[in-house]
Design a protein around this motif. Structure first.
Motif, PDB file in Angstrom:
ATOM      1  N   TYR A 159      24.976  24.526  48.557  1.00 44.55           N
ATOM      2  CA  TYR A 159      23.620  25.065  48.721  1.00 44.55           C
ATOM      3  C   TYR A 159      23.319  25.320  50.192  1.00 44.55           C
ATOM      4  O   TYR A 159      23.602  24.469  51.039  1.00 44.55           O
ATOM      5  CB  TYR A 159      22.581  24.061  48.201  1.00 44.55           C
ATOM      6  CG  TYR A 159      22.638  23.849  46.707  1.00 44.55           C
ATOM      7  CD1 TYR A 159      21.917  24.671  45.854  1.00 44.55           C
ATOM      8  CD2 TYR A 159      23.410  22.834  46.162  1.00 44.55           C
ATOM      9  CE1 TYR A 159      21.965  24.483  44.476  1.00 44.55           C
ATOM     10  CE2 TYR A 159      23.473  22.648  44.785  1.00 44.55           C
ATOM     11  CZ  TYR A 159      22.745  23.471  43.952  1.00 44.55           C
ATOM     12  OH  TYR A 159      22.805  23.284  42.597  1.00 44.55           O
TER      13      TYR A 159
ATOM     14  N   VAL B 136      14.679  29.882  43.363  1.00 44.47           N
ATOM     15  CA  VAL B 136      15.963  29.704  44.054  1.00 44.47           C
ATOM     16  C   VAL B 136      16.878  30.900  43.760  1.00 44.47           C
ATOM     17  O   VAL B 136      16.853  31.450  42.658  1.00 44.47           O
ATOM     18  CB  VAL B 136      16.611  28.368  43.601  1.00 44.47           C
ATOM     19  CG1 VAL B 136      18.012  28.200  44.173  1.00 44.47           C
ATOM     20  CG2 VAL B 136      15.720  27.207  44.013  1.00 44.47           C
TER      21      VAL B 136
ATOM     22  N   ARG C 139      21.577  25.385  35.872  1.00 46.85           N
ATOM     23  CA  ARG C 139      20.412  26.231  36.177  1.00 46.85           C
ATOM     24  C   ARG C 139      20.035  26.205  37.643  1.00 46.85           C
ATOM     25  O   ARG C 139      20.351  25.241  38.346  1.00 46.85           O
ATOM     26  CB  ARG C 139      19.189  25.708  35.420  1.00 46.85           C
ATOM     27  CG  ARG C 139      19.280  25.913  33.949  1.00 46.85           C
ATOM     28  CD  ARG C 139      18.334  24.943  33.252  1.00 46.85           C
ATOM     29  NE  ARG C 139      18.545  25.030  31.830  1.00 46.85           N
ATOM     30  CZ  ARG C 139      17.768  25.742  31.017  1.00 46.85           C
ATOM     31  NH1 ARG C 139      16.720  26.368  31.472  1.00 46.85           N
ATOM     32  NH2 ARG C 139      18.043  25.806  29.742  1.00 46.85           N
ATOM     33  N   LEU C 140      19.301  27.231  38.053  1.00 48.28           N
ATOM     34  CA  LEU C 140      18.605  27.220  39.351  1.00 48.28           C
ATOM     35  C   LEU C 140      17.117  27.368  39.055  1.00 48.28           C
ATOM     36  O   LEU C 140      16.734  28.057  38.088  1.00 48.28           O
ATOM     37  CB  LEU C 140      19.057  28.396  40.219  1.00 48.28           C
ATOM     38  CG  LEU C 140      20.482  28.351  40.789  1.00 48.28           C
ATOM     39  CD1 LEU C 140      20.785  29.621  41.572  1.00 48.28           C
ATOM     40  CD2 LEU C 140      20.684  27.126  41.672  1.00 48.28           C
ATOM     41  N   ASP C 141      16.275  26.776  39.893  1.00 49.22           N
ATOM     42  CA  ASP C 141      14.829  26.960  39.738  1.00 49.22           C
ATOM     43  C   ASP C 141      14.488  28.441  39.893  1.00 49.22           C
ATOM     44  O   ASP C 141      15.239  29.195  40.513  1.00 49.22           O
ATOM     45  CB  ASP C 141      14.073  26.177  40.821  1.00 49.22           C
ATOM     46  CG  ASP C 141      14.327  24.677  40.726  1.00 49.22           C
ATOM     47  OD1 ASP C 141      14.675  24.199  39.629  1.00 49.22           O
ATOM     48  OD2 ASP C 141      14.192  23.997  41.760  1.00 49.22           O
TER      49      ASP C 141
ATOM     50  N   HIS D 225      15.505  19.490  40.096  1.00 44.22           N
ATOM     51  CA  HIS D 225      15.042  19.795  41.472  1.00 44.22           C
ATOM     52  C   HIS D 225      15.753  18.933  42.519  1.00 44.22           C
ATOM     53  O   HIS D 225      15.131  18.485  43.507  1.00 44.22           O
ATOM     54  CB  HIS D 225      13.534  19.548  41.614  1.00 44.22           C
ATOM     55  CG  HIS D 225      12.677  20.430  40.752  1.00 44.22           C
ATOM     56  ND1 HIS D 225      13.013  21.733  40.433  1.00 44.22           N
ATOM     57  CD2 HIS D 225      11.481  20.207  40.163  1.00 44.22           C
ATOM     58  CE1 HIS D 225      12.052  22.250  39.671  1.00 44.22           C
ATOM     59  NE2 HIS D 225      11.127  21.351  39.483  1.00 44.22           N
ATOM     60  N   GLN D 226      17.038  18.664  42.325  1.00 46.08           N
ATOM     61  CA  GLN D 226      17.690  17.636  43.146  1.00 46.08           C
ATOM     62  C   GLN D 226      17.654  17.919  44.649  1.00 46.08           C
ATOM     63  O   GLN D 226      17.340  17.023  45.447  1.00 46.08           O
ATOM     64  CB  GLN D 226      19.141  17.441  42.687  1.00 46.08           C
ATOM     65  CG  GLN D 226      19.821  16.331  43.490  1.00 46.08           C
ATOM     66  CD  GLN D 226      21.055  15.791  42.838  1.00 46.08           C
ATOM     67  OE1 GLN D 226      21.323  16.100  41.678  1.00 46.08           O
ATOM     68  NE2 GLN D 226      21.803  14.978  43.546  1.00 46.08           N
ATOM     69  N   VAL D 227      17.993  19.132  45.040  1.00 53.19           N
ATOM     70  CA  VAL D 227      18.048  19.418  46.487  1.00 53.19           C
ATOM     71  C   VAL D 227      16.655  19.253  47.098  1.00 53.19           C
ATOM     72  O   VAL D 227      16.476  18.582  48.129  1.00 53.19           O
ATOM     73  CB  VAL D 227      18.586  20.840  46.738  1.00 53.19           C
ATOM     74  CG1 VAL D 227      18.567  21.153  48.228  1.00 53.19           C
ATOM     75  CG2 VAL D 227      19.991  21.001  46.172  1.00 53.19           C
ATOM     76  N   LYS D 228      15.662  19.830  46.447  1.00 44.21           N
ATOM     77  CA  LYS D 228      14.295  19.758  46.996  1.00 44.21           C
ATOM     78  C   LYS D 228      13.838  18.306  47.113  1.00 44.21           C
ATOM     79  O   LYS D 228      13.239  17.910  48.109  1.00 44.21           O
ATOM     80  CB  LYS D 228      13.328  20.539  46.092  1.00 44.21           C
ATOM     81  CG  LYS D 228      13.591  22.034  46.086  1.00 44.21           C
ATOM     82  CD  LYS D 228      12.732  22.735  45.038  1.00 44.21           C
ATOM     83  CE  LYS D 228      13.062  24.207  44.945  1.00 44.21           C
ATOM     84  NZ  LYS D 228      12.486  24.852  43.769  1.00 44.21           N
TER      85      LYS D 228
ATOM     86  N   LEU E  86      16.165  28.196  49.236  1.00 44.64           N
ATOM     87  CA  LEU E  86      17.361  27.526  48.712  1.00 44.64           C
ATOM     88  C   LEU E  86      18.243  28.569  48.033  1.00 44.64           C
ATOM     89  O   LEU E  86      17.758  29.394  47.245  1.00 44.64           O
ATOM     90  CB  LEU E  86      16.931  26.443  47.719  1.00 44.64           C
ATOM     91  CG  LEU E  86      18.028  25.553  47.138  1.00 44.64           C
ATOM     92  CD1 LEU E  86      18.815  24.840  48.246  1.00 44.64           C
ATOM     93  CD2 LEU E  86      17.405  24.485  46.226  1.00 44.64           C
TER      94      LEU E  86
HETATM   95  N1  URA Z   1      18.200  21.756  43.486  1.00 50.54           N
HETATM   96  C1  URA Z   1      16.932  22.219  43.409  1.00 50.54           C
HETATM   97  O1  URA Z   1      16.011  21.596  43.911  1.00 50.54           O
HETATM   98  N2  URA Z   1      16.723  23.372  42.754  1.00 50.54           N
HETATM   99  C2  URA Z   1      17.707  24.104  42.211  1.00 50.54           C
HETATM  100  O2  URA Z   1      17.454  25.160  41.643  1.00 50.54           O
HETATM  101  C3  URA Z   1      19.024  23.631  42.309  1.00 50.54           C
HETATM  102  C4  URA Z   1      19.241  22.445  42.952  1.00 50.54           C
END
Ligand code: URA
Length: 227
Positions: free
Chosen positions: A130, A103, A98-100, A182-185, A198
């Motif tokens: 990303y 995003v 999934r994506l948020d 929410h890994q990237v954030k 993102l």
């Molecule tokens: N990391 C995020 O914070 N949001 C996403 O949708 C995907 C990866």
């Protein structure tokens, strides 16, 4: 396979709706009106619903270029869903990673559960790329911190090694082989940076190459590229 199940699997109709269609004489098998939901269907038989041949949908693999505001789901009461960007109804379709909602970018949908598991499982090391834009300047130290893995708030296992390439004070590319909430954030927050935009544009060998809001089937090479 039973006739009612066959039609329900290949069309948007429920089994109950299919039975009503059968009662109304809307279905033919090899040109003969069929009314028995339990009739057994052989693969070579031609089933028609309202005069249209029903073809087996089979395994389906799609890419969607998700706009902001869409949810990565096939059903939602409030928001538009990414599956609505695919021009056909596919039973058992699900989102592979999934994506948020805010995003944008590459989302893959399939009805092949084993394949999507291989695509998303951290054990298979399938890198997701990303493009990240931040509010605060990205510290150089983030490159090493992400490569070593970091302990996110409320977790007890460090993140898997991730590659970060900083392009400018506020822009970077990050490759992840896992997909925590929410890994990237959260990774950027750990470095004092709020993510303001993102975008995911690659998963493994599959690269986003369609305009926002569009969708296409994956090629045989893309499908086979997932280990
Ligand atoms: N990391 C995020 O914070 N949001 C996403 O949708 C995907 C990866």
């Amino acid at each position: 396979m039973r006739l009612d199940k066959y039609i329900a699997d290949q069309t948007p109709h429920s089994r109950q709706q299919v039975r009503a269609l059968l009662r109304r004489g809307r279905v033919t098998v090899d040109g003969v009106v069929a009314r028995d939901p339990a009739q057994h269907i052989q693969p070579e038989q031609v089933v028609k619903l309202a005069g249209e041949v029903i073809r087996e949908i089979g395994l389906q693999y799609w890419m969607v270029h998700k706009p902001a505001g869409y949810v990565s789901a096939t059903k939602d009461r409030e928001h538009a869903v990414v599956s609505s960007l695919i021009p056909m109804e596919i039973p058992d379709l699900h989102v592979a990673g999934r994506l948020d909602r805010d995003v944008t970018g590459l989302v893959i949908l399939t009805n092949d559960g084993a394949w999507s598991h291989r695509l998303t499982s951290p054990r298979h090391d399938c890198a997701k790329r990303y493009r990240v834009t931040t509010l605060e300047p990205i510290p150089d130290a983030a490159v090493e911190a992400f490569a070593n893995g970091i302990l996110l708030h409320n977790e007890n296992q460090t993140t898997k090694p991730a590659k970060l390439e900083i392009h400018s004070q506020h822009q970077a590319t990050l490759w992840l082989t896992e997909g925590r909430f929410h890994q990237v954030k959260r990774m950027f927050i750990s470095q004092g940076c709020k993510v303001v935009a993102l975008h995911r544009d690659r998963i493994g060998e599959i690269e986003l190459d369609i305009a926002e809001g569009e969708s296409r089937k994956l090629t045989a090479t893309e499908i086979a590229s997932v280990p």
